[in-house]
Design an enzyme around this catalytic site. Structure first.
Site, PDB file in Angstrom:
ATOM      1  N   TYR A 113      -1.962  -1.024   4.515  1.00 14.28           N
ATOM      2  CA  TYR A 113      -1.926  -2.171   3.601  1.00 14.28           C
ATOM      3  C   TYR A 113      -1.169  -1.811   2.326  1.00 14.28           C
ATOM      4  O   TYR A 113      -0.313  -2.573   1.858  1.00 14.28           O
ATOM      5  CB  TYR A 113      -3.351  -2.616   3.276  1.00 14.28           C
ATOM      6  N   SER A 168       0.203  -7.045  -4.537  1.00 17.22           N
ATOM      7  CA  SER A 168      -1.164  -6.531  -4.643  1.00 17.22           C
ATOM      8  C   SER A 168      -1.197  -5.457  -5.716  1.00 17.22           C
ATOM      9  O   SER A 168      -0.157  -4.897  -6.092  1.00 17.22           O
ATOM     10  CB  SER A 168      -1.583  -5.946  -3.291  1.00 17.22           C
TER      11      SER A 168
END
Length: 252
Positions: A154, A141
């Site tokens: 996250y 990510s």
């Protein structure tokens, strides 16, 4: 048809980015098993893969359960005889101020995004090491590199996925198993649709030099490259496909 004859498993491959990559690998010639926890989604995606003329099978899996992943491997070997490519695309997130994040939420996010990736790499990596060949593609990510407000768990999980990718690349290279990751920029999916319709989404687009969000199909060529013979000297890399987001300082 760069992947003609190759056998692939895409975990988290029935929605969003994972599904786009599963279908992209199939279009490039690979036989693909796309799996997730949803029977209906697995059936739908399997039918789409077969409509492209590729072999597939319907099998659900859960990255929280090692036995489930072992059953997935056994099923794939029964149908394909080997697994050449593994894509780890399962992931969850939740936006919440860090002071309010419970240990339950923190552990749940890391258990899917990080521990689930590790479990899959261990289960499938062992088989790839035995056969002396493999391509593992983890989904990292932008938050593997930079922080996003109020999604601390996250961000921590995806930073760890990048580190895990590099560690496995170093350890398994001598066995012919190459491990890389793709770090998608901002791609609208069911997972982030509410965020992108908010001021946060406007900021993300403003910080992207191409001034737009990506489409999931724009990730496919990178995944096909990492899954192919062309990646023979690419190992331990986290490749951002982000419209220039990470390169950007001031855009106006």
């Amino acid at each position: 048809m760069e992947l003609a004859g190759r056998k692939a498993v895409v975990i988290g491959g029935t929605s969003g980015i994972g599904k786009a990559l599963a279908l992209g690998l199939a279009r490039a010639g690979a036989n693909v098993i796309a799996t997730s926890r949803s029977d209906a989604a697995v059936a739908e995606t399997t039918a789409e893969i077969r409509s492209l003329g590729r072999e597939s099978m319907e099998i659900v899996s859960d990255v929280l359960q090692r036995r489930s992943l072992q059953s997935l491997l056994e099923g794939a070997l029964a149908v394909f005889g080997r697994v050449d490519i593994l894509v780890n695309a399962a992931g969850i997130t939740k936006r919440e101020p860090t002071l309010e994040v419970s240990e339950e939420t923190w552990n749940a996010i890391l258990n899917v995004n990080l521990h689930g990736t590790l479990r899959a790499c261990q289960v499938f990596g062992g088989q790839m090491i035995t056969q002396g060949y493999g391509r593992i593609i983890n989904i990292a990510s932008l938050s593997s590199f930079v922080a996003f407000q109020e999604v601390t768990a996250y961000c921590a999980s995806k930073a760890a996925v990048a580190s895990l990718t590099r560690s496995l690349a170093v350890e398994w290279a001598k066995h012919g198993v190459l491990v890389n990751a793709v770090a998608p920029g901002i791609f609208p999916t069911a997972l982030n649709s509410r965020i992108l319709d908010s001021p946060r989404g406007q900021e993300l687009q403003m910080r992207t030099p191409l001034a737009r969000f990506g489409t999931t199909d724009e990730l496919i060529s990178t995944a096909v490259y990492l899954a192919s013979e062309k990646t023979s000297f690419t190992n331990g890399q986290v490749i951002a496909v982000d419209g220039g987001f990470l390169a950007s300082g001031v855009n106006q």
